[in-house]
Enzyme design. Structure first.
Site, mmCIF file in Angstrom:
data_model
loop_
_atom_site.group_PDB
_atom_site.id
_atom_site.type_symbol
_atom_site.label_atom_id
_atom_site.label_comp_id
_atom_site.label_asym_id
_atom_site.label_seq_id
_atom_site.Cartn_x
_atom_site.Cartn_y
_atom_site.Cartn_z
ATOM 1 N N PRO A 9 78.909 -54.091 8.535
ATOM 2 C CA PRO A 9 78.789 -52.654 8.768
ATOM 3 C C PRO A 9 78.802 -51.815 7.505
ATOM 4 C CG PRO A 9 80.401 -53.604 10.255
ATOM 5 C CD PRO A 9 79.960 -54.704 9.335
ATOM 6 N N ASN A 10 77.914 -50.839 7.500
ATOM 7 C CA ASN A 10 77.817 -49.808 6.446
ATOM 8 C C ASN A 10 77.273 -50.311 5.112
ATOM 9 O OD1 ASN A 10 78.944 -47.650 8.081
ATOM 10 N ND2 ASN A 10 80.877 -48.744 7.909
ATOM 11 N N ARG A 17 75.601 -44.615 -0.189
ATOM 12 C CA ARG A 17 76.962 -44.576 0.345
ATOM 13 C C ARG A 17 77.972 -44.561 -0.810
ATOM 14 N NH1 ARG A 17 80.178 -49.749 2.914
ATOM 15 N NH2 ARG A 17 82.077 -48.628 3.420
ATOM 16 N N TYR A 22 80.571 -47.739 -4.745
ATOM 17 C CA TYR A 22 79.726 -48.910 -4.509
ATOM 18 C C TYR A 22 78.510 -49.014 -5.421
ATOM 19 C CZ TYR A 22 82.609 -49.191 -0.321
ATOM 20 O OH TYR A 22 83.677 -49.285 0.530
ATOM 21 N N ASN A 71 79.840 -60.560 3.032
ATOM 22 C CA ASN A 71 80.554 -59.305 2.834
ATOM 23 C C ASN A 71 80.516 -58.615 4.190
ATOM 24 O OD1 ASN A 71 81.585 -56.827 2.265
ATOM 25 N ND2 ASN A 71 80.290 -56.421 0.480
ATOM 26 N N ALA A 74 84.186 -53.516 6.463
ATOM 27 C CA ALA A 74 85.503 -53.274 7.056
ATOM 28 C C ALA A 74 85.892 -54.336 8.086
ATOM 29 C CB ALA A 74 85.543 -51.882 7.686
ATOM 30 N N GLU A 95 83.572 -65.072 0.031
ATOM 31 C CA GLU A 95 83.640 -63.666 0.451
ATOM 32 C C GLU A 95 83.436 -62.763 -0.770
ATOM 33 O OE1 GLU A 95 86.121 -62.358 3.681
ATOM 34 O OE2 GLU A 95 87.235 -61.068 2.298
ATOM 35 N N HIS A 97 83.397 -58.718 -2.153
ATOM 36 C CA HIS A 97 83.611 -57.279 -1.980
ATOM 37 C C HIS A 97 83.128 -56.600 -3.251
ATOM 38 C CE1 HIS A 97 85.720 -57.536 1.789
ATOM 39 N NE2 HIS A 97 86.467 -58.499 1.293
ATOM 40 N N ARG A 104 92.518 -49.995 -3.711
ATOM 41 C CA ARG A 104 92.168 -48.870 -2.837
ATOM 42 C C ARG A 104 93.270 -48.684 -1.777
ATOM 43 N NH1 ARG A 104 86.136 -49.646 -0.985
ATOM 44 N NH2 ARG A 104 86.461 -47.468 -0.347
HETATM 45 C C1 DQA Z 1 83.600 -53.601 1.035
HETATM 46 C C2 DQA Z 1 85.064 -53.145 1.062
HETATM 47 C C3 DQA Z 1 85.486 -52.803 2.468
HETATM 48 O O1 DQA Z 1 86.842 -52.367 2.477
HETATM 49 C C4 DQA Z 1 84.633 -51.685 3.016
HETATM 50 O O2 DQA Z 1 84.994 -51.396 4.344
HETATM 51 C C5 DQA Z 1 83.180 -51.966 2.901
HETATM 52 C C6 DQA Z 1 82.691 -52.579 1.666
HETATM 53 C C7 DQA Z 1 83.114 -53.855 -0.406
HETATM 54 O O3 DQA Z 1 82.073 -54.496 -0.555
HETATM 55 O O4 DQA Z 1 83.738 -53.383 -1.359
HETATM 56 O O5 DQA Z 1 82.395 -51.631 3.764
HETATM 57 O O6 DQA Z 1 83.499 -54.820 1.740
#
Ligand code: DQA
Length: 141
Positions: A9-10, A17, A22, A71, A74, A95, A97, A104
């Site tokens: 997501p996102n 974003r 990011y 990745n 959230a 994984e 991030h 954070r």
């Molecule tokens: C993320 C970190 C997560 O906490 C966040 O919700 C994301 C992006 C990152 O790539 O830093 O959507 O996974």
């Protein structure tokens, strides 16, 4: 090696974003760079993005890959279902991030999916995906 890159997501809005967190690189650009990086090292890369937990699980269940880079955004902090899907696929996973989740909000420090992965790359920006490819390559020898 066939590497599956999963983004949750996102992450489809990367580039616009919260660029201060990011960066300004889009997901399409990341995937293109990661695909080229993998190819140069003799690996094929397939990428899948979804905002939906079930769609990510469906993709994992196909098991048409040798290793996973994930990745889950959230969902990393909440999804025991994705944890179980990673375990069930019986493939090494890394994984990623993009941001430094440990620096954070406190809730971002916990990843429930990380225990199902062999390695984590955290806070290295989009190039973390390339580091994950390199890690998987050294694992496969
Ligand atoms: C993320 C970190 C997560 O906490 C966040 O919700 C994301 C992006 C990152 O790539 O830093 O959507 O996974």
């Amino acid at each position: 090696m066939r590497i599956l890159v999963l983004n949750g997501p996102n992450l489809g809005t990367l580039g616009r974003r919260e660029p201060e967190i990011y960066g300004s690189t889009t997901l399409a650009e990341i995937v293109e760079a990661a695909r080229a990086h993998a190819l140069e090292r003799g690996s094929l890369l397939d990428a899948f993005h979804s905002n939906h937990e079930g769609a990510l699980i469906d993709r994992l269940e196909q098991v048409d890959y040798d290793a996973v880079i994930c990745n889950f955004g959230a969902l990393s902090h909440t999804s025991y279902a994705l944890h179980d899907a990673l375990v069930a696929c019986e493939r090494p996973a890394v994984e990623v991030h993009i941001s430094d989740v440990n620096a954070r909000e406190p809730w971002r420090r916990v990843s429930v999916t990380a225990p199902a992965t062999r390695h984590q790359v955290i806070g290295r920006g989009w190039r973390g995906y390339l580091e994950a490819i390199d890690w998987l390559k050294q694992l496969s020898g």
